[in-house]
Design a protein around this motif. Structure first.
Motif, PDB file in Angstrom:
ATOM      1  N   ARG A  85    -114.432 -66.481  -3.336  1.00  0.00           N
ATOM      2  CA  ARG A  85    -113.828 -67.133  -4.508  1.00  0.00           C
ATOM      3  C   ARG A  85    -113.883 -66.231  -5.743  1.00  0.00           C
ATOM      4  O   ARG A  85    -113.025 -66.302  -6.608  1.00  0.00           O
ATOM      5  N   GLU A  86    -114.931 -65.394  -5.825  1.00  0.00           N
ATOM      6  CA  GLU A  86    -115.063 -64.496  -6.974  1.00  0.00           C
ATOM      7  C   GLU A  86    -114.320 -63.180  -6.759  1.00  0.00           C
ATOM      8  O   GLU A  86    -114.358 -62.297  -7.619  1.00  0.00           O
ATOM      9  N   GLY A  87    -113.651 -63.049  -5.612  1.00  0.00           N
ATOM     10  CA  GLY A  87    -112.887 -61.847  -5.341  1.00  0.00           C
ATOM     11  C   GLY A  87    -113.745 -60.628  -5.065  1.00  0.00           C
ATOM     12  O   GLY A  87    -113.311 -59.488  -5.281  1.00  0.00           O
ATOM     13  N   LYS A  88    -114.966 -60.842  -4.568  1.00  0.00           N
ATOM     14  CA  LYS A  88    -115.858 -59.717  -4.305  1.00  0.00           C
ATOM     15  C   LYS A  88    -115.464 -59.000  -3.016  1.00  0.00           C
ATOM     16  O   LYS A  88    -115.185 -59.640  -2.003  1.00  0.00           O
ATOM     17  N   ILE A  89    -115.504 -57.682  -3.086  1.00  0.00           N
ATOM     18  CA  ILE A  89    -115.255 -56.864  -1.905  1.00  0.00           C
ATOM     19  C   ILE A  89    -116.601 -56.595  -1.250  1.00  0.00           C
ATOM     20  O   ILE A  89    -117.441 -55.880  -1.798  1.00  0.00           O
ATOM     21  N   GLY A 143    -106.388 -63.208  -6.548  1.00  0.00           N
ATOM     22  CA  GLY A 143    -107.265 -64.323  -6.863  1.00  0.00           C
ATOM     23  C   GLY A 143    -106.852 -65.661  -6.291  1.00  0.00           C
ATOM     24  O   GLY A 143    -107.253 -66.706  -6.808  1.00  0.00           O
ATOM     25  N   GLU A 144    -106.065 -65.657  -5.215  1.00  0.00           N
ATOM     26  CA  GLU A 144    -105.648 -66.919  -4.609  1.00  0.00           C
ATOM     27  C   GLU A 144    -106.696 -67.353  -3.577  1.00  0.00           C
ATOM     28  O   GLU A 144    -106.482 -67.311  -2.368  1.00  0.00           O
ATOM     29  N   SER A 145    -107.860 -67.776  -4.097  1.00  0.00           N
ATOM     30  CA  SER A 145    -109.015 -68.062  -3.245  1.00  0.00           C
ATOM     31  C   SER A 145    -109.144 -69.560  -2.982  1.00  0.00           C
ATOM     32  O   SER A 145    -110.170 -70.174  -3.255  1.00  0.00           O
ATOM     33  N   GLU A 148    -107.968 -73.267   1.712  1.00  0.00           N
ATOM     34  CA  GLU A 148    -107.146 -72.903   2.865  1.00  0.00           C
ATOM     35  C   GLU A 148    -107.237 -71.400   3.135  1.00  0.00           C
ATOM     36  O   GLU A 148    -107.368 -70.973   4.293  1.00  0.00           O
ATOM     37  N   ASN A 149    -107.203 -70.603   2.092  1.00  0.00           N
ATOM     38  CA  ASN A 149    -107.315 -69.162   2.270  1.00  0.00           C
ATOM     39  C   ASN A 149    -108.715 -68.752   2.716  1.00  0.00           C
ATOM     40  O   ASN A 149    -108.874 -67.809   3.490  1.00  0.00           O
ATOM     41  N   LEU A 150    -109.733 -69.466   2.231  1.00  0.00           N
ATOM     42  CA  LEU A 150    -111.090 -69.194   2.709  1.00  0.00           C
ATOM     43  C   LEU A 150    -111.182 -69.451   4.208  1.00  0.00           C
ATOM     44  O   LEU A 150    -111.793 -68.667   4.946  1.00  0.00           O
ATOM     45  N   ALA A 151    -110.577 -70.543   4.666  1.00  0.00           N
ATOM     46  CA  ALA A 151    -110.593 -70.854   6.103  1.00  0.00           C
ATOM     47  C   ALA A 151    -109.928 -69.730   6.895  1.00  0.00           C
ATOM     48  O   ALA A 151    -110.428 -69.324   7.962  1.00  0.00           O
TER      49      ALA A 151
END
Length: 338
Positions: free
Chosen positions: A246-250, A276-278, A281-284
């Motif tokens: 969610r924080e966009g961490k690599i 930043g489209e976290s 659904e994208n996490l899944a």
């Protein structure tokens, strides 16, 4: 989505940090008293912000490394208490600054200091703690220990800036990422372990062994943290699963999955992380892709590799309860994903 690591043959119990806790308990009680004393200030907000994080239940592994590394070589002075407290203040300051840079809402299951008191207070109280840390280092009177910890502070700051330069950049390589965590996380582990033998007046080889142990333990520790964010439980993390996403961490699971993916899958990662489209659904989908390309399993394998290097670094040292406890900490750090 859990991850299970098969334990080494012959092991029938979970590794524990308890032997290290038991060996350092008396000295850690003194460290904790000094922490409370040195976090005090006539400026009311300083102890409020500092104690919010200090009292939030961290294991205090880094100062315990300093204490154990001094004890195992027969040190009987007072300096290790101040150095261990300095190490913990450096770590706490880093967390306060990190949460501002990362715009984090949760830390160890509680709202971050920045969410309660604001970004400015968090940064400035972190600076106060760093100042107190350096005063205690000077009080100890060891230029070598001061040099090691001051150098670590500079490296940690470099790591913070380096992380900013690769943030939300899906072209970040594994080597780039390892450089970030070597500076941000492992450098303080290395310094914490090295200053113990320094004030115990050991030889250069012993100092080098503890430094290598701490550096590689720190790398393993951070890599397992990366895995836990995608494969752990919120109760264990003190934050929500997927917060790094969610924080966009690599992190390494993401890097591996991106590089192994198809063109369509790489496009997804760019959209999710760089733009930043976290969404949930994208996490899944991210979890599915990380599973598809064994991002967690291979990150754990990297962590175990660094754990082996840490173990080999200590191997030539004389056998002792302290050495055994430090060895077990390696397994404890890696087995947190069980």
């Amino acid at each position: 989505m859990g991850v299970v690591i098969p334990l080494e043959e012959g092991k029938n119990k979970q590794a524990s940090v308890k032997p290290l806790v038991d060996l350092t308990k008396a000295d850690m009680d003194r460290v904790n008293q000094l922490i409370l004393s040195k976090a005090g200030s006539d400026v009311q907000m300083i102890p409020e912000v500092a104690n919010h994080l200090i009292s939030s239940g961290g294991k205090r592994l880094r100062p315990m490394l300093t204490l154990a590394a001094a004890q195992m070589f027969g040190y009987e002075g007072e300096g290790h208490i101040r150095l261990a407290t300095s190490v913990e203040f450096m770590h706490t300051a880093t967390l306060l600054h990190d949460d501002v840079v990362d715009e984090s809402d949760m830390r160890r299951g509680k709202s971050t200091a920045r969410m309660i008191w604001g970004n400015q207070a968090s940064v400035l109280v972190g600076d106060f703690l760093l100042g107190q840390a350096f005063k205690m280092m000077v009080d100890v009177g060891s230029l070598d220990a001061l040099d090691v910890l001051a150098s670590a502070a500079a490296v940690i700051a470099e790591g913070e800036v380096l992380q900013l330069s690769v943030a939300k950049n899906m072209e970040t390589t594994e080597d780039d990422y390892l450089a970030v965590i070597r500076a941000k996380t492992a450098a303080l582990f290395a310094a914490a372990a090295e200053v113990g033998p320094i004030i115990a007046a050991t030889d250069k080889a012993t100092r080098g062994a503890l430094k290598s142990y701490g550096m590689n333990l720190g790398l393993a520790f951070q890599l397992v943290d990366d895995v836990l964010d995608y494969g752990g439980k919120a109760a264990d993390l003190g934050k929500n699963v997927g917060d790094d996403f969610r924080e966009g961490k690599i992190t390494l699971p993401v890097i591996l999955s991106y590089r192994r993916g198809t063109a369509d899958e790489r496009a997804f990662w760019k959209t999710a992380i760089e733009q930043g489209e976290s969404t949930d659904e994208n996490l899944a989908r991210a979890l599915t892709l990380i599973g598809k390309y064994n991002g967690l399993g291979d990150t754990i394998a990297r962590a175990k590799h660094y754990g082996t290097i840490a173990r080999d670094a200590l191997s030539p040292l004389p056998e002792s309860a302290h050495k055994a406890a430090l060895m077990e900490v390696i397994d404890f750090c890696i087995e947190r994903v069980n």
